[in-house]
Design an enzyme around this catalytic site. Structure first.
Site, PDB file in Angstrom:
ATOM      1  N   ARG A  64      -1.539  16.391  11.553  1.00 39.98           N
ATOM      2  CA  ARG A  64      -0.756  16.045  10.369  1.00 39.98           C
ATOM      3  C   ARG A  64      -0.336  17.333   9.681  1.00 39.98           C
ATOM      4  O   ARG A  64      -0.879  17.714   8.651  1.00 39.98           O
ATOM      5  CB  ARG A  64      -1.572  15.159   9.434  1.00 39.98           C
ATOM      6  N   PRO A  65       0.623  18.039  10.245  1.00 39.82           N
ATOM      7  CA  PRO A  65       1.033  19.302   9.641  1.00 39.82           C
ATOM      8  C   PRO A  65       1.647  19.071   8.268  1.00 39.82           C
ATOM      9  O   PRO A  65       2.379  18.104   8.055  1.00 39.82           O
ATOM     10  CB  PRO A  65       2.075  19.834  10.639  1.00 39.82           C
ATOM     11  N   ILE A  66       1.316  19.963   7.339  1.00 47.25           N
ATOM     12  CA  ILE A  66       1.872  19.828   5.994  1.00 47.25           C
ATOM     13  C   ILE A  66       2.877  20.944   5.715  1.00 47.25           C
ATOM     14  O   ILE A  66       3.224  21.192   4.566  1.00 47.25           O
ATOM     15  CB  ILE A  66       0.756  19.807   4.936  1.00 47.25           C
ATOM     16  N   ASP A  67       3.340  21.579   6.782  1.00 48.48           N
ATOM     17  CA  ASP A  67       4.298  22.671   6.629  1.00 48.48           C
ATOM     18  C   ASP A  67       5.544  22.222   5.873  1.00 48.48           C
ATOM     19  O   ASP A  67       6.069  22.967   5.028  1.00 48.48           O
ATOM     20  CB  ASP A  67       4.713  23.224   7.995  1.00 48.48           C
ATOM     21  N   ARG A 105      -8.851  -0.120   3.785  1.00 50.27           N
ATOM     22  CA  ARG A 105      -7.958   0.875   3.193  1.00 50.27           C
ATOM     23  C   ARG A 105      -6.588   0.278   2.894  1.00 50.27           C
ATOM     24  O   ARG A 105      -5.876   0.784   2.021  1.00 50.27           O
ATOM     25  CB  ARG A 105      -7.783   2.070   4.137  1.00 50.27           C
ATOM     26  N   LYS A 152       0.838  -1.214   0.000  1.00 54.31           N
ATOM     27  CA  LYS A 152       0.000   0.000   0.000  1.00 54.31           C
ATOM     28  C   LYS A 152       0.868   1.259   0.000  1.00 54.31           C
ATOM     29  O   LYS A 152       0.645   2.179  -0.785  1.00 54.31           O
ATOM     30  CB  LYS A 152      -0.897  -0.010   1.235  1.00 54.31           C
ATOM     31  N   ASN A 153       1.851   1.307   0.887  1.00 52.95           N
ATOM     32  CA  ASN A 153       2.649   2.515   1.063  1.00 52.95           C
ATOM     33  C   ASN A 153       3.605   2.773  -0.091  1.00 52.95           C
ATOM     34  O   ASN A 153       4.242   3.831  -0.147  1.00 52.95           O
ATOM     35  CB  ASN A 153       3.426   2.459   2.379  1.00 52.95           C
ATOM     36  N   ASP A 196       3.781   1.548  11.745  1.00 56.08           N
ATOM     37  CA  ASP A 196       2.644   0.823  11.182  1.00 56.08           C
ATOM     38  C   ASP A 196       2.521  -0.598  11.730  1.00 56.08           C
ATOM     39  O   ASP A 196       1.453  -1.206  11.641  1.00 56.08           O
ATOM     40  CB  ASP A 196       2.753   0.758   9.653  1.00 56.08           C
ATOM     41  N   CYS A 222      -7.067   8.144   8.139  1.00 57.52           N
ATOM     42  CA  CYS A 222      -7.085   7.803   9.563  1.00 57.52           C
ATOM     43  C   CYS A 222      -6.695   9.007  10.411  1.00 57.52           C
ATOM     44  O   CYS A 222      -5.785   9.759  10.073  1.00 57.52           O
ATOM     45  CB  CYS A 222      -6.112   6.658   9.848  1.00 57.52           C
ATOM     46  N   ARG A 264      -5.033   9.695   3.774  1.00 59.28           N
ATOM     47  CA  ARG A 264      -3.991  10.561   4.312  1.00 59.28           C
ATOM     48  C   ARG A 264      -2.919  10.881   3.269  1.00 59.28           C
ATOM     49  O   ARG A 264      -2.342  11.958   3.268  1.00 59.28           O
ATOM     50  CB  ARG A 264      -3.336   9.883   5.526  1.00 59.28           C
ATOM     51  N   ILE A 312       6.240   8.388  16.512  1.00 57.96           N
ATOM     52  CA  ILE A 312       5.911   8.900  15.183  1.00 57.96           C
ATOM     53  C   ILE A 312       4.600   9.679  15.194  1.00 57.96           C
ATOM     54  O   ILE A 312       4.535  10.828  14.766  1.00 57.96           O
ATOM     55  CB  ILE A 312       5.848   7.759  14.151  1.00 57.96           C
TER      56      ILE A 312
END
Length: 419
Positions: free
Chosen positions: A123-126, A400, A24-25, A308, A118, A94, A330
């Site tokens: 979940r910062p996207i900076d 998912r 998946k990843n 995970d 999830c 995500r 994490i």
């Protein structure tokens, strides 16, 4: 469908052979990368999971042609007509943030909202936005809408990540592979899935070196061309099925996976008392002996223990003799499965980033709800090792990331069904 449930009659040792699904990843960023390619891209060993379908919906929305037949996904982005991803599509998973780099790299612009999936804490996207700015993009972030443009094209640069973020590393690779000049990523994520993405892009004509190390060098090219590529096997799915074998004192063969991919967690199972033998293309697991605790498990970026795998291995340790300590570094909210495991009889105490699991003699089937992808998988693992019937709702979380998980476990003798 959100009203489906998984029902398990526990206490049956799992035995037999299974073929592991595609990762998946790895598949999700590769699917996004198909946007960068001229001609047809054929992705083999693509897992049939809901996140794959969500990815196809994004591509179709952008004007691409997608066809998923079995585990082969064919994508043509030649007639891409949009650079905007709707809020509804962004909220489905995500990893949708990687379309920022893919669209900037392919079209020089994009418009999107914040990603969903999830809920594992903030979940910062900076880091993603800062990286795109360093590559020359103009970014406008207002009212939850992110608009990016690179009217003068993206330019190679040096980017030092404050943290080896997998998603940010992937986004930079997708944006920089066709940028002008050389891009150097320092403190890059080193996960095997990063290497898989780089190998795909290189097969399409990219020039990427150093993937799998902390320094990735990308020499931008003008064009990429679609290719046929086989996605790597899913190491987290492997960890899940090994956990299920351990929880049931079973004996299984996992086929189609290089055991080296499992290095970051295999030693934990060996400490539990499982006998594991690694071949070139399979992993043999014998967990017939009683399980024992493993001391401390600390989640870390690769090559450390993967976050995970934390939930599924925690479920296997619920019946291990002694106490095991987990430290989650994490994600802030990655112990959501604990309440369900405690409801099933587990003895788990959580304080901040730390969870202490003290083994009990038995777990008992119960009605529980999947909280997230890996948390839901941990409830399956616990249910397989529990006495009586376990009923898991909200299994759309599990879908998912796992392809036909109930069929695979049934093939090993587990009493599990979807209703």
């Amino acid at each position: 469908m959100q009203n489906q449930k998984i029902v398990i009659e526990g206490g049956v040792p799992l035995r037999g052979d299974i073929k592991i699904q595609g990762a998946k990843n790895s598949s999700l960023p590769i699917i996004a990368a198909s946007l960068l390619c001229e001609g047809e891209t054929v992705i083999k060993n693509c897992p049939r999971i809901s996140d794959t379908y969500a990815s196809c919906r994004i591509l179709s929305h952008l004007g691409c042609r997608c066809n998923l037949s079995g585990n082969v996904l064919t994508v043509s982005a030649d007639k891409k007509s949009s650079c905007s991803v709707s809020d509804e599509l962004m909220s489905e998973m995500r990893s949708s943030i990687i379309y920022m780099g893919a669209l900037l790299g392919s079209s020089g612009e994009c418009c999107m909202t914040f990603p969903g999936g999830c809920e594992l804490g903030p979940r910062p996207i900076d880091m993603h936005i800062d990286a795109m700015k360093k590559l020359g993009a103009r970014v406008k972030d207002e009212y939850g809408i992110i608009e990016c443009s690179a009217p003068h094209g993206l330019k190679g640069t040096k980017i030092i990540l404050s943290y080896p973020s997998v998603g940010t590393t992937e986004n930079i690779m997708l944006a920089a592979v066709k940028a002008e000049g050389e891009t150097v990523i320092s403190n890059a994520a080193m996960e095997p899935e990063i290497t898989d993405l780089a190998e795909f892009l290189n097969k399409c004509g990219g020039r990427i070196k150093g993937a799998g190390t902390g320094k990735i060098v990308i020499d931008g090219v003008k064009k990429l061309y679609g290719c046929t590529y086989t996605v790597m096997p899913d190491r987290i799915a492997a960890a899940t099925y090994i956990s299920a074998a351990a929880a049931t004192n079973g004996e299984i063969n996992i086929l189609g996976i290089d055991g080296l991919l499992c290095d970051s967690f295999i030693s934990v199972f060996e400490q539990m008392g499982c006998y594991i033998y690694i071949y070139d293309d399979r992993v043999y697991v014998n967990a017939e002996r009683p399980l024992r605790s493993v001391g401390k498990i600390i989640t870390m970026p690769h090559p450390g223990f993967p976050t995970d795998a934390q939930a599924v291995i925690m479920a296997a340790l619920c019946k291990a003799r002694g106490s095991s300590i987990f430290v989650e570094n994490i994600f802030e909210s990655r112990y959501k499965q604990v309440d369900a495991l405690v409801k099933m009889g587990a003895n788990i105490k959580v304080s901040g980033k730390t969870a202490v699991v003290t083994g009990v003699k038995r777990l008992y089937g119960s009605k529980v709800s999947a909280t997230d992808l890996r948390g839901g998988a941990s409830m399956i693992v616990a249910g397989l090792g529990a006495d009586g019937k376990t009923e898991i709702s909200d299994i759309y979380h599990i879908d998912r990331g796992y392809e036909n998980i109930e069929n695979i476990i049934s093939s090993l003798g587990g009493k599990i069904k979807r209703i």
